[in-house]
Scaffold this motif. Structure first.
Motif, PDB file in Angstrom:
ATOM      1  N   MET A 147      45.368  35.548  35.611  1.00 45.83           N
ATOM      2  CA  MET A 147      45.719  36.910  34.571  1.00 45.83           C
ATOM      3  C   MET A 147      45.183  38.555  35.089  1.00 45.83           C
ATOM      4  O   MET A 147      45.834  39.376  35.297  1.00 45.83           O
ATOM      5  CB  MET A 147      45.918  37.017  33.235  1.00 45.83           C
ATOM      6  CG  MET A 147      46.465  37.859  32.198  1.00 45.83           C
ATOM      7  SD  MET A 147      48.397  37.385  33.533  1.00 45.83           S
ATOM      8  CE  MET A 147      49.398  35.918  33.191  1.00 45.83           C
ATOM      9  N   THR A 148      43.094  38.269  34.616  1.00 50.03           N
ATOM     10  CA  THR A 148      42.715  39.018  35.102  1.00 50.03           C
ATOM     11  C   THR A 148      42.643  40.010  36.608  1.00 50.03           C
ATOM     12  O   THR A 148      42.848  41.526  36.324  1.00 50.03           O
ATOM     13  CB  THR A 148      41.629  39.068  34.134  1.00 50.03           C
ATOM     14  OG1 THR A 148      41.146  38.296  33.423  1.00 50.03           O
ATOM     15  CG2 THR A 148      40.261  39.851  34.357  1.00 50.03           C
ATOM     16  N   MET A 151      45.735  41.970  36.965  1.00 50.61           N
ATOM     17  CA  MET A 151      45.524  43.527  36.129  1.00 50.61           C
ATOM     18  C   MET A 151      44.978  44.123  37.250  1.00 50.61           C
ATOM     19  O   MET A 151      45.509  45.635  37.513  1.00 50.61           O
ATOM     20  CB  MET A 151      45.034  43.556  35.162  1.00 50.61           C
ATOM     21  CG  MET A 151      45.757  42.496  33.899  1.00 50.61           C
ATOM     22  SD  MET A 151      47.255  43.328  32.800  1.00 50.61           S
ATOM     23  CE  MET A 151      48.040  41.349  32.358  1.00 50.61           C
ATOM     24  N   VAL A 152      44.242  44.095  37.479  1.00 49.97           N
ATOM     25  CA  VAL A 152      42.739  44.403  38.409  1.00 49.97           C
ATOM     26  C   VAL A 152      43.377  45.384  39.630  1.00 49.97           C
ATOM     27  O   VAL A 152      43.667  46.124  40.549  1.00 49.97           O
ATOM     28  CB  VAL A 152      41.942  43.898  38.516  1.00 49.97           C
ATOM     29  CG1 VAL A 152      41.105  45.340  39.425  1.00 49.97           C
ATOM     30  CG2 VAL A 152      41.040  43.915  37.235  1.00 49.97           C
ATOM     31  N   TYR A 155      46.300  48.273  40.604  1.00 48.59           N
ATOM     32  CA  TYR A 155      45.810  49.498  40.970  1.00 48.59           C
ATOM     33  C   TYR A 155      44.895  49.138  42.279  1.00 48.59           C
ATOM     34  O   TYR A 155      45.138  49.892  43.228  1.00 48.59           O
ATOM     35  CB  TYR A 155      44.506  49.846  40.014  1.00 48.59           C
ATOM     36  CG  TYR A 155      44.614  50.358  38.817  1.00 48.59           C
ATOM     37  CD1 TYR A 155      44.887  51.741  38.881  1.00 48.59           C
ATOM     38  CD2 TYR A 155      44.895  49.679  37.613  1.00 48.59           C
ATOM     39  CE1 TYR A 155      45.329  52.441  38.008  1.00 48.59           C
ATOM     40  CE2 TYR A 155      45.673  50.076  36.108  1.00 48.59           C
ATOM     41  CZ  TYR A 155      45.896  51.841  36.327  1.00 48.59           C
ATOM     42  OH  TYR A 155      46.386  52.544  35.310  1.00 48.59           O
ATOM     43  N   ASP A 156      44.303  47.938  42.302  1.00 48.35           N
ATOM     44  CA  ASP A 156      43.289  47.981  43.451  1.00 48.35           C
ATOM     45  C   ASP A 156      44.150  47.627  45.026  1.00 48.35           C
ATOM     46  O   ASP A 156      43.792  47.487  45.840  1.00 48.35           O
ATOM     47  CB  ASP A 156      41.975  47.052  43.447  1.00 48.35           C
ATOM     48  CG  ASP A 156      41.175  47.292  42.420  1.00 48.35           C
ATOM     49  OD1 ASP A 156      40.708  48.408  42.522  1.00 48.35           O
ATOM     50  OD2 ASP A 156      40.276  46.512  42.596  1.00 48.35           O
ATOM     51  N   LEU A 196      50.942  43.658  28.276  1.00 45.71           N
ATOM     52  CA  LEU A 196      49.757  44.367  28.437  1.00 45.71           C
ATOM     53  C   LEU A 196      49.743  45.565  29.239  1.00 45.71           C
ATOM     54  O   LEU A 196      48.581  45.959  29.002  1.00 45.71           O
ATOM     55  CB  LEU A 196      49.318  43.186  28.458  1.00 45.71           C
ATOM     56  CG  LEU A 196      48.612  42.399  28.267  1.00 45.71           C
ATOM     57  CD1 LEU A 196      48.031  40.744  28.832  1.00 45.71           C
ATOM     58  CD2 LEU A 196      48.166  42.439  26.603  1.00 45.71           C
ATOM     59  N   LEU A 197      50.858  46.126  29.676  1.00 45.63           N
ATOM     60  CA  LEU A 197      51.017  47.245  30.953  1.00 45.63           C
ATOM     61  C   LEU A 197      51.068  48.642  29.845  1.00 45.63           C
ATOM     62  O   LEU A 197      51.956  48.826  29.194  1.00 45.63           O
ATOM     63  CB  LEU A 197      52.054  46.779  32.226  1.00 45.63           C
ATOM     64  CG  LEU A 197      51.185  45.910  32.550  1.00 45.63           C
ATOM     65  CD1 LEU A 197      52.521  45.398  33.956  1.00 45.63           C
ATOM     66  CD2 LEU A 197      49.935  45.134  33.090  1.00 45.63           C
ATOM     67  N   SER A 198      51.199  49.404  30.445  1.00 52.83           N
ATOM     68  CA  SER A 198      51.556  50.920  30.044  1.00 52.83           C
ATOM     69  C   SER A 198      52.441  50.994  30.136  1.00 52.83           C
ATOM     70  O   SER A 198      53.349  50.111  31.416  1.00 52.83           O
ATOM     71  CB  SER A 198      51.263  52.167  30.727  1.00 52.83           C
ATOM     72  OG  SER A 198      50.835  51.508  31.736  1.00 52.83           O
ATOM     73  N   PRO A 199      53.401  51.870  29.446  1.00 53.30           N
ATOM     74  CA  PRO A 199      54.695  51.730  30.075  1.00 53.30           C
ATOM     75  C   PRO A 199      55.280  52.240  31.574  1.00 53.30           C
ATOM     76  O   PRO A 199      55.985  51.878  31.893  1.00 53.30           O
ATOM     77  CB  PRO A 199      55.534  53.461  28.949  1.00 53.30           C
ATOM     78  CG  PRO A 199      54.878  52.962  27.811  1.00 53.30           C
ATOM     79  CD  PRO A 199      52.985  53.451  28.724  1.00 53.30           C
ATOM     80  N   MET A 201      53.160  50.880  34.089  1.00 52.83           N
ATOM     81  CA  MET A 201      53.244  50.146  35.176  1.00 52.83           C
ATOM     82  C   MET A 201      54.283  49.227  34.544  1.00 52.83           C
ATOM     83  O   MET A 201      54.430  48.106  35.622  1.00 52.83           O
ATOM     84  CB  MET A 201      51.960  49.667  35.045  1.00 52.83           C
ATOM     85  CG  MET A 201      50.395  50.913  35.266  1.00 52.83           C
ATOM     86  SD  MET A 201      49.122  50.628  35.255  1.00 52.83           S
ATOM     87  CE  MET A 201      49.290  49.105  36.482  1.00 52.83           C
TER      88      MET A 201
END
Lengths: 334, 213
Positions: A147-148, A151-152, A155-156, A196-199, A201
């Motif tokens: 999960m971590t 999330m990263v 972006y990466d 856990l995400l912005s709208p 994303m």
């Protein structure tokens, strides 16, 4: 069953039945372990029937076991006697791992067993729809990648995430279709990790893929219900509402009225009595207080249906579950 | 100072690759390391506040904390022994029987971003492992996470193990995780419950200050 009509009738009805995500506490009714429950479609059907006999719920729900799909992909799963199974470790570390990930056939791992439970439950439960629980694509990707790391990687390594999501979606489409073909009345897709995400994303990495599954399977006789118990969904109301699901289900991390108002009035909106603080850790008295409080807050919306905020844990005291249904009956004057 | 503003703004975007050259530029321009570190800490405070207000979300906090920690590592050799000294030491883990780690990872990164040295014990951590870590590393904070109702009681077991080992008075126990709340925290005699990672980092600093007062 004509689920479109069922939704319309539920909205039009003055006295609504609760629809909690209630399946695993059947282990207590059958006096078995969680391991036994997740290992047999016959036992699952019996468990659902035992719940249906005891509880005046609006629908029966299959096991909300969010390890099943990842296990079908080859993930390692920790199974215990008392708790819902959990995925351990991560299968996908590098982009090449995602490229090489094989999409399993429905039936891999325990998915066949879970699908088989539906007609067996149907033979025992005729008075309400049967909804099958499946995981959402982003949450499945999190179980495959960690999960971590997921999330990263948004972006990466967005291409790696998208590759994984494509494969997750392909499988989930087939899995949901298998439930439809075998006679389920709908699916409840749980997508908590996307909460856990912005709208923006959430839209990019989850809702686009959820929508593809929904469009592939939802029709008048098969409902798609979207569940997200994450805290960030309040910000993503318009994006979630545009899915076009027959139902939406939210957790206790959000303000229920905000979510009801954000969703389409012709779709059911369900939630959000805390599965832990009230069902598992509360008392019959605290539940009898929480239910009318929530219904006083949201019950005036015709499309609101009271529910648990998420899956009710296996060893939740049954006196609390019974108190929940009694309190709902009392509110509606039954 | 413009370069410090740039550092803070770049950190808040989580752009590690862009942040490190800016930190180097500030060093080359003669800005002292504690001042640069403070601009980073200020930037993380902004992120923490935005996270609490639902203005940024978990992925953004993760990449910001990662950028912060990379920049801090770059500054470390330039800080005096006093300035480089960690604010305190913590150990963190998801308790025995529980495999969930995103909340724990987020708290670890936020604690590190506050200048706290953290030993990450991972997931499924038995109580005696927390105890031995306190004994071996001299941790002042013990941070326990649980996501399941069935594993929550293991947090209480950690508190009891610390009491049995005679360590309870010298450490503060912080608890968190989806099913955990203040009532549970009080019941197991832990010292602090926080609902999110940013609040946990802020509370950790307060607890360390209480211990040293």
């Amino acid at each position: 069953m004509d689920m479109k009509n069922w939704v319309a009738q539920t909205i039009a009805g003055k006295e609504k039945r609760a629809l909690p995500v209630l399946s695993f506490p059947s282990v207590q009714l059958l006096d078995i372990t969680v391991r036994q429950l997740i290992s047999s479609s016959d036992v699952q059907a019996k468990g659902m029937a035992a719940i249906a006999e005891r509880c005046p719920a609006a629908a029966a729900v299959t096991m909300m076991d969010l390890s099943v799909e990842a296990e079908a992909f080859g993930a390692q799963v920790s199974v215990s006697e008392r708790e819902v199974p959990t995925v351990i470790g991560a299968m996908l570390a590098e982009p090449e791992d995602a490229d090489g990930l094989a999409v399993p056939a429905v039936g891999a791992g325990r998915t066949g067993l879970y699908v088989e439970a539906v007609p067996k439950a149907r033979a025992l439960i005729q008075d309400r729809p049967i909804l099958a629980g499946i995981i959402g694509p982003f949450s499945l990707a999190g179980r495959l990648m960690g999960m971590t790391e997921l999330m990263v990687n948004c972006y990466d390594e967005p291409e790696m995430v998208e590759t994984t999501l494509e494969k997750a979606t392909e499988f989930l489409m087939a899995y949901a279709m298998a439930y439809r073909d075998i006679g389920a009345d709908g699916v409840v897709m749980a997508e908590p990790a996307a909460g856990l995400l912005s709208p923006s994303m959430m839209e990019k990495f989850s809702l686009l893929y959820v929508k593809r599954v929904l469009d592939a399977v939802q029709r008048d006789d098969f409902a798609f219900i979207y569940h997200n118990c994450g805290s960030a969904v309040e910000k993503a109301g318009p994006q979630i509402a545009s899915l076009g699901a027959m139902g939406y289900h939210f957790g206790d991390a959000v303000d229920m009225k905000t979510m009801v108002e954000a969703m389409p009035p012709d779709a059911l909106v369900m939630g959000n009595v805390s599965p832990v603080r009230e069902f598992a850790e509360g008392t019959p008295e605290s539940i009898r207080a929480a239910v009318p409080e929530l219904l006083a807050y949201c019950g005036s919306y015709p499309n609101f249906v009271i529910s648990s905020g998420c899956d009710i844990p296996p060893h939740t005291p049954w006196e609390n579950i019974d108190a929940f249904f009694q309190a709902v009956d009392e509110y509606y004057g039954r | 100072m413009a370069i410090l503003d740039d550092i803070s703004a770049t950190l808040q975007k989580g752009k590690k690759k862009a942040l490190l050259p800016l930190v180097q530029q500030a060093i080359d321009e003669g800005v002292d390391a504690p001042t640069i570190l403070q601009s980073l800490l200020d930037g993380m405070d902004v992120i923490g506040e935005k996270f609490r207000n639902n203005e940024v979300f978990v992925p953004e906090v993760l990449i910001c904390a990662r950028a912060m920690n990379a920049a801090t590592a770059m500054l470390k050799p330039l800080l005096s022994e006093e300035d480089a000294k960690p604010l305190g030491k913590a150990c963190i883990g998801t308790v025995e029987g529980d495999m969930h780690d995103i909340g724990k990872n987020l708290v670890r990164l936020m604690l590190e971003a506050k200048g706290i040295e953290v030993t990450d014990l991972g997931v499924d951590v038995p109580a005696d492992r927390f105890v031995s870590c306190v004994q071996e590393e001299g941790c002042q904070l013990v941070c326990c996470s649980a996501l399941l109702t069935t594993t929550m009681p293991a947090i209480g077991t950690v508190v009891e193990a610390l009491e049995t080992a005679g360590l309870r008075q010298q450490v503060k126990v912080m608890v968190g995780g989806a099913p955990v709340d203040q009532t549970f925290c009080d019941r197991v005699r832990a010292d602090a419950y926080t609902p999110d990672a940013a609040s946990a980092a802020r509370r950790a600093v307060e607890l360390l200050e209480e211990l040293t007062a």
